[in-house]
Scaffold this active site. Structure first.
Site, PDB file in Angstrom:
ATOM      1  N   GLU A 204      30.276   6.473  46.242  1.00  0.00           N
ATOM      2  CA  GLU A 204      29.545   7.171  45.187  1.00  0.00           C
ATOM      3  C   GLU A 204      30.250   7.056  43.844  1.00  0.00           C
ATOM      4  O   GLU A 204      31.475   6.982  43.773  1.00  0.00           O
ATOM      5  CB  GLU A 204      29.429   8.671  45.512  1.00  0.00           C
ATOM      6  CG  GLU A 204      28.566   9.000  46.707  1.00  0.00           C
ATOM      7  CD  GLU A 204      28.511  10.496  46.960  1.00  0.00           C
ATOM      8  OE1 GLU A 204      27.743  10.899  47.828  1.00  0.00           O
ATOM      9  OE2 GLU A 204      29.260  11.249  46.295  1.00  0.00           O
TER      10      GLU A 204
ATOM     11  N   CYS B 213      26.979  16.367  48.379  1.00  0.00           N
ATOM     12  CA  CYS B 213      27.890  15.311  47.940  1.00  0.00           C
ATOM     13  C   CYS B 213      28.647  14.725  49.123  1.00  0.00           C
ATOM     14  O   CYS B 213      29.301  15.439  49.862  1.00  0.00           O
ATOM     15  CB  CYS B 213      28.870  15.879  46.911  1.00  0.00           C
ATOM     16  SG  CYS B 213      30.022  14.670  46.268  1.00  0.00           S
TER      17      CYS B 213
END
Length: 367
Positions: free
Chosen positions: A88, A334
């Site tokens: 990410e 996340c």
């Protein structure tokens, strides 16, 4: 990047060999790098006048998915590496107009902090410096297309940066090199859970780079509970490390403090923290905690109590801010999508390898 005829603009030695082999004017290389790394022009624009553009591979990461916040303009990008793993990177568009890019240094993280989804992944693979730099390049191209500049780069994504120190420093070398990205080191921040020797080496090599320590508790036993690596780097050693970094760099170290209800937010915790920070050149950053599904036992401190905690720290003369979390609607999970995708990939790869091995033993695979 195993094909010698395909080169990355990040690979200084390979592109210099390529230039000499094809007798290119050095100006071609300078123009390419300036367009790509300093101005974040599109691939096509960067290579517009470059001889043999088919020999260039601009990106070592494939953009897998993009998530854009409907609340505050944050963008989360998922990239796939050549090895098939996902990482990410997050663009934060601050209300003041400044932009910050949060980059990853590893796939997963071996630090295994209790509050972190990435640390629950169960894997930790180092990213090559080119994979770190490509996050910056692709994010910069997105912002340039919006006619916006990239202001700050923070190593706060997946991974413990100092567990991948060689690639971290190689990436910073090119990020700050005048003939590459030419970024100001004062606009780069490296966040660590407290790898003391790595912090000192970075401060010596890059005195203008900013350091951030994920402290989260000034009590050793509490810190060990939420950050297993704290057993290796105790609080006394961490404090000495910050003092040394202050002396070498001449500027403050960011202290990150995740506010966890009943864990590190009591009056006793305030006293411990203020004593631990006393005499250090630091900036305390209180961080609201967003729960993750892998740590249901942890809860975030209530907003009004965070405000009280901040006021108490300020009254003790400690420079303190409360972080406003951007992209909550896309960061709520996340690391979770990445974790599931990477686990599936790892299982499939393991199964495929086992099948090949079994097939070889049973004669199912023949030349």
């Amino acid at each position: 990047m195993n094909d010698p005829t395909i080169i990355s603009p990040f690979d200084f030695e390979a592109i210099e060999r390529f230039r000499q082999q094809h007798r290119l004017d050095p100006q071609h290389i300078r123009v390419l790098r300036n367009r790509l790394m300093k101005h974040f022009r599109s691939d096509e624009e960067a290579a517009a006048d470059f001889p043999l553009p088919q020999s260039l591979r601009f990106h070592v990461l494939d953009r897998y998915r993009r998530f854009d916040s409907d609340v505050d303009g944050a963008t989360k990008m998922l990239f796939r590496t050549d090895a098939g793993m996902l990482i990410e990177a997050v663009i934060l568009r601050i209300a003041t107009g400044r932009t910050t890019l949060c980059v990853s240094s590893q796939v997963g993280c071996a630090a295994a902090c209790d509050f972190c989804a990435t640390g629950k992944m169960g894997i930790a693979k180092n990213l090559h410096s080119f994979e770190i730099l490509d996050q910056v390049l692709q994010a910069g191209q997105i912002l340039a297309a919006e006619q916006t500049s990239l202001d700050n780069i923070v190593f706060m994504g997946m991974g413990e940066p100092f567990h991948n120190e060689s690639n971290l420093t190689d990436a910073i070398d090119l990020l700050t090199a005048t003939d590459h990205f030419n970024r100001s080191p004062s606009r780069i921040l490296v966040s660590t859970v407290g790898v003391c020797d790595g912090m000192i080496r970075l401060a010596e090599r890059f005195p203008k780079i900013n350091l951030a320590l994920s402290l989260h508790s000034a009590d050793q036993s509490t810190r060990e509970t939420i950050i297993p690596l704290a057993k290796r780097y105790p609080l006394d050693q961490l404090r000495e490390t910050i003092a040394r970094c202050n002396a070498m760099q001449g500027h403050e170290v960011m202290i990150e403090y995740l506010m966890l209800d009943g864990v590190n937010d009591t009056e006793v915790d305030r006293e411990r923290l203020s004593r631990w920070l006393d005499g250090l050149d630091v900036h305390l950053n209180l961080i609201p905690y967003n729960p993750i599904e892998d740590a249901p036992h942890l809860r975030g401190t209530a907003p009004d109590e965070i405000t009280d905690f901040a006021s108490a720290m300020k009254s003790r003369g400690i420079k303190t801010t409360v972080r406003y979390s951007l992209g909550r609607d896309i960061d709520a999970a996340c690391g979770q999508l990445v974790r599931k995708e990477n686990r599936t990939f790892a299982i499939q790869s393991h199964s495929a390898a086992a099948s090949i091995s079994t097939g070889s033993q049973t004669g199912d695979f023949k030349n």
